[in-house]
Design a protein around this motif. Sequence first.
Motif, mmCIF file in Angstrom:
data_model
loop_
_atom_site.group_PDB
_atom_site.id
_atom_site.type_symbol
_atom_site.label_atom_id
_atom_site.label_comp_id
_atom_site.label_asym_id
_atom_site.label_seq_id
_atom_site.Cartn_x
_atom_site.Cartn_y
_atom_site.Cartn_z
ATOM 1 N N GLY A 204 -122.690 -25.092 35.353
ATOM 2 C CA GLY A 204 -123.673 -24.030 35.363
ATOM 3 C C GLY A 204 -124.840 -24.311 34.440
ATOM 4 O O GLY A 204 -125.992 -23.981 34.748
ATOM 5 N N MET A 205 -124.570 -24.945 33.326
ATOM 6 C CA MET A 205 -125.631 -25.283 32.375
ATOM 7 C C MET A 205 -126.600 -26.295 32.966
ATOM 8 O O MET A 205 -127.811 -26.232 32.735
ATOM 9 N N ARG A 206 -126.076 -27.207 33.750
ATOM 10 C CA ARG A 206 -126.938 -28.206 34.365
ATOM 11 C C ARG A 206 -127.738 -27.629 35.535
ATOM 12 O O ARG A 206 -128.885 -27.993 35.758
ATOM 13 N N GLN A 207 -127.132 -26.706 36.266
ATOM 14 C CA GLN A 207 -127.759 -26.185 37.472
ATOM 15 C C GLN A 207 -128.776 -25.091 37.177
ATOM 16 O O GLN A 207 -129.874 -25.087 37.735
ATOM 17 N N ASN A 208 -128.410 -24.134 36.319
ATOM 18 C CA ASN A 208 -129.277 -22.987 36.083
ATOM 19 C C ASN A 208 -129.005 -22.458 34.681
ATOM 20 O O ASN A 208 -128.177 -21.560 34.498
ATOM 21 N N GLU A 209 -129.691 -23.017 33.730
ATOM 22 C CA GLU A 209 -129.447 -22.672 32.335
ATOM 23 C C GLU A 209 -129.792 -21.216 32.025
ATOM 24 O O GLU A 209 -129.087 -20.551 31.272
ATOM 25 N N GLU A 210 -130.881 -20.708 32.623
ATOM 26 C CA GLU A 210 -131.288 -19.332 32.361
ATOM 27 C C GLU A 210 -130.252 -18.340 32.882
ATOM 28 O O GLU A 210 -129.928 -17.347 32.233
ATOM 29 N N ARG A 211 -129.733 -18.608 34.055
ATOM 30 C CA ARG A 211 -128.738 -17.709 34.638
ATOM 31 C C ARG A 211 -127.454 -17.723 33.825
ATOM 32 O O ARG A 211 -126.801 -16.691 33.657
ATOM 33 N N LEU A 212 -127.090 -18.892 33.330
ATOM 34 C CA LEU A 212 -125.898 -18.992 32.496
ATOM 35 C C LEU A 212 -126.067 -18.178 31.220
ATOM 36 O O LEU A 212 -125.150 -17.467 30.792
ATOM 37 N N ALA A 213 -127.245 -18.266 30.596
ATOM 38 C CA ALA A 213 -127.511 -17.487 29.387
ATOM 39 C C ALA A 213 -127.502 -15.991 29.677
ATOM 40 O O ALA A 213 -127.110 -15.186 28.823
ATOM 41 N N PHE A 214 -127.912 -15.601 30.875
ATOM 42 C CA PHE A 214 -127.913 -14.193 31.266
ATOM 43 C C PHE A 214 -126.507 -13.604 31.234
ATOM 44 O O PHE A 214 -126.313 -12.430 30.909
ATOM 45 N N PHE A 215 -125.498 -14.407 31.540
ATOM 46 C CA PHE A 215 -124.116 -13.933 31.535
ATOM 47 C C PHE A 215 -123.494 -13.964 30.141
ATOM 48 O O PHE A 215 -122.310 -13.698 29.994
ATOM 49 N N GLY A 216 -124.285 -14.274 29.134
ATOM 50 C CA GLY A 216 -123.797 -14.173 27.761
ATOM 51 C C GLY A 216 -123.328 -15.465 27.142
ATOM 52 O O GLY A 216 -122.805 -15.450 26.024
ATOM 53 N N TYR A 217 -123.492 -16.577 27.813
ATOM 54 C CA TYR A 217 -123.073 -17.862 27.252
ATOM 55 C C TYR A 217 -124.120 -18.375 26.269
ATOM 56 O O TYR A 217 -125.320 -18.315 26.548
ATOM 57 N N ARG A 218 -123.665 -18.890 25.167
ATOM 58 C CA ARG A 218 -124.567 -19.496 24.191
ATOM 59 C C ARG A 218 -124.768 -20.955 24.589
ATOM 60 O O ARG A 218 -124.031 -21.854 24.167
ATOM 61 N N VAL A 219 -125.767 -21.164 25.405
ATOM 62 C CA VAL A 219 -125.977 -22.471 26.022
ATOM 63 C C VAL A 219 -126.208 -23.547 24.977
ATOM 64 O O VAL A 219 -125.692 -24.666 25.096
ATOM 65 N N GLN A 220 -126.966 -23.238 23.935
ATOM 66 C CA GLN A 220 -127.264 -24.241 22.928
ATOM 67 C C GLN A 220 -125.998 -24.716 22.219
ATOM 68 O O GLN A 220 -125.874 -25.900 21.869
ATOM 69 N N VAL A 221 -125.063 -23.808 22.001
ATOM 70 C CA VAL A 221 -123.811 -24.189 21.354
ATOM 71 C C VAL A 221 -123.001 -25.118 22.252
ATOM 72 O O VAL A 221 -122.442 -26.124 21.792
ATOM 73 N N TYR A 222 -122.939 -24.798 23.541
ATOM 74 C CA TYR A 222 -122.228 -25.667 24.479
ATOM 75 C C TYR A 222 -122.876 -27.051 24.532
ATOM 76 O O TYR A 222 -122.191 -28.076 24.602
ATOM 77 N N LYS A 223 -124.202 -27.078 24.516
ATOM 78 C CA LYS A 223 -124.900 -28.357 24.515
ATOM 79 C C LYS A 223 -124.556 -29.169 23.273
ATOM 80 O O LYS A 223 -124.322 -30.385 23.351
ATOM 81 N N ALA A 224 -124.515 -28.507 22.131
ATOM 82 C CA ALA A 224 -124.192 -29.208 20.885
ATOM 83 C C ALA A 224 -122.773 -29.756 20.908
ATOM 84 O O ALA A 224 -122.511 -30.873 20.443
ATOM 85 N N ILE A 225 -121.838 -28.982 21.466
ATOM 86 C CA ILE A 225 -120.448 -29.440 21.536
ATOM 87 C C ILE A 225 -120.344 -30.701 22.400
ATOM 88 O O ILE A 225 -119.695 -31.689 22.019
ATOM 89 N N VAL A 226 -120.965 -30.665 23.573
ATOM 90 C CA VAL A 226 -120.916 -31.825 24.460
ATOM 91 C C VAL A 226 -121.609 -33.020 23.823
ATOM 92 O O VAL A 226 -121.127 -34.157 23.902
ATOM 93 N N PHE A 227 -122.738 -32.772 23.202
ATOM 94 C CA PHE A 227 -123.487 -33.849 22.562
ATOM 95 C C PHE A 227 -122.668 -34.496 21.446
ATOM 96 O O PHE A 227 -122.658 -35.727 21.301
ATOM 97 N N CYS A 228 -121.969 -33.692 20.651
ATOM 98 C CA CYS A 228 -121.142 -34.234 19.577
ATOM 99 C C CYS A 228 -119.955 -35.015 20.124
ATOM 100 O O CYS A 228 -119.567 -36.054 19.576
ATOM 101 N N LEU A 229 -119.355 -34.514 21.205
ATOM 102 C CA LEU A 229 -118.249 -35.243 21.827
ATOM 103 C C LEU A 229 -118.718 -36.591 22.353
ATOM 104 O O LEU A 229 -118.026 -37.616 22.192
ATOM 105 N N ALA A 230 -119.892 -36.623 22.965
ATOM 106 C CA ALA A 230 -120.450 -37.883 23.446
ATOM 107 C C ALA A 230 -120.737 -38.829 22.289
ATOM 108 O O ALA A 230 -120.523 -40.039 22.392
ATOM 109 N N GLY A 231 -121.210 -38.295 21.169
ATOM 110 C CA GLY A 231 -121.446 -39.127 19.993
ATOM 111 C C GLY A 231 -120.161 -39.709 19.438
ATOM 112 O O GLY A 231 -120.114 -40.869 18.998
ATOM 113 N N LEU A 232 -119.092 -38.920 19.449
ATOM 114 C CA LEU A 232 -117.790 -39.414 18.991
ATOM 115 C C LEU A 232 -117.309 -40.566 19.872
ATOM 116 O O LEU A 232 -116.818 -41.584 19.363
ATOM 117 N N ILE A 233 -117.444 -40.417 21.182
ATOM 118 C CA ILE A 233 -117.020 -41.473 22.109
ATOM 119 C C ILE A 233 -117.847 -42.738 21.892
ATOM 120 O O ILE A 233 -117.313 -43.858 21.849
#
Length: 365
Positions: A204-233
């Motif tokens: 959902g974050m990749r497809q429609n970030e605004e719509r995902l945020a509308f449902f209450g998801y903290r998109v920036q936090v999810y992005k940071a989590i994925v980014f950190c996991l990718a950095g660890l790998i």
Amino acid sequence: MNSPTSRPTSVSRPRISRFNIVEIAVFIALLVAGSTFQGYEQQIMTKLVLLSILAISFDLCWGYSGIMAFGQALFFGSAGYAAALLSTFAHTGNLFVVLLLGGLVGLTGSFLVAWFLLLGRRKTEIIFVSLGTLTASYIAERLVGGWQLIGAANGISVPDPLRIGSYELYPGPVFFYFSIFVLACVYCLVRFLVRSQFGLVLSGMRQNEERLAFFGYRVQVYKAIVFCLAGLIAGMAGCLFAFHESYIGPTNIGFVQSTYAALYALFGGPGTLLGPILGVFVIEGVGFAISDVELLRGIWPAIMGVLMVVVVVYRPKGIIGFLVSDRDRRGSFFAGDAEMNLPASGPSSPTAPDREGGRNVASPR
């Protein structure tokens, strides 16, 4: 006792798709290659396996999360430098210590970058993140290139071999199969993650970030989590790369290596995990073959550049698109960009209707 009108419920069995067959075939081919190639060729294969882990870390950011991270080599190379310094000054190559150090360096570095680029109050644009990560990688390359303690432009060697207990892991068949094992573990872990409920949020974050945020998801936090996991790998791959090559240099932390990591994924097929692996072996394999031809030795980088541009422009799904369908390669979570089903989360109502009217978008299929 069942009523006369009741029907027995059928249990759906997991279907083996064409993509699963290609996955199995690729890993079997890698295992067979370990017994086919020997000496220098086997060392090249091991190097490509480790670069495949780096390419998967980029694909996790861009292919599944929409984060154009042009600085994956920053975490790859910095972990390699940390492993080299550990070997030089502490004279240890313990596998668990090395992997832990590489993962921590990659995780810490990616968190610091995410803190500045992703965790702001405003939505981060793709161009901002891509240029920011690319700049960070370039700055790191310039810094290590002028730092005499770590060899400056000459890089730094890794004097000690990697050790599993008392066994010394030199470049060779054992190191190759161990690299395949690490690649398979990373692949399965990330594959499980992107096909979980968390992966549905990434979709959902990749497809429609605004719509995902509308449902209450903290998109920036999810992005940071994925980014950190990718950095660890990427960090784990970098420390293993340093011990295998017995060397790490500024080019392994700079923007050129970061660009190649992106090209591997885009060429092989973004959002598939398997595509980046194919991209690494095709790009590097064709590069080695062309560079050995006398007539093409001087222009082979230009030929590779044209080849990659043609595939990326005219075949956006990558070379894996020739082997499997779009639904097979992406799965039901990523079957189409026109609709987005999300698990209920956040302060918004889990049954909020979408723009089509009346359909619940909060429950996954």
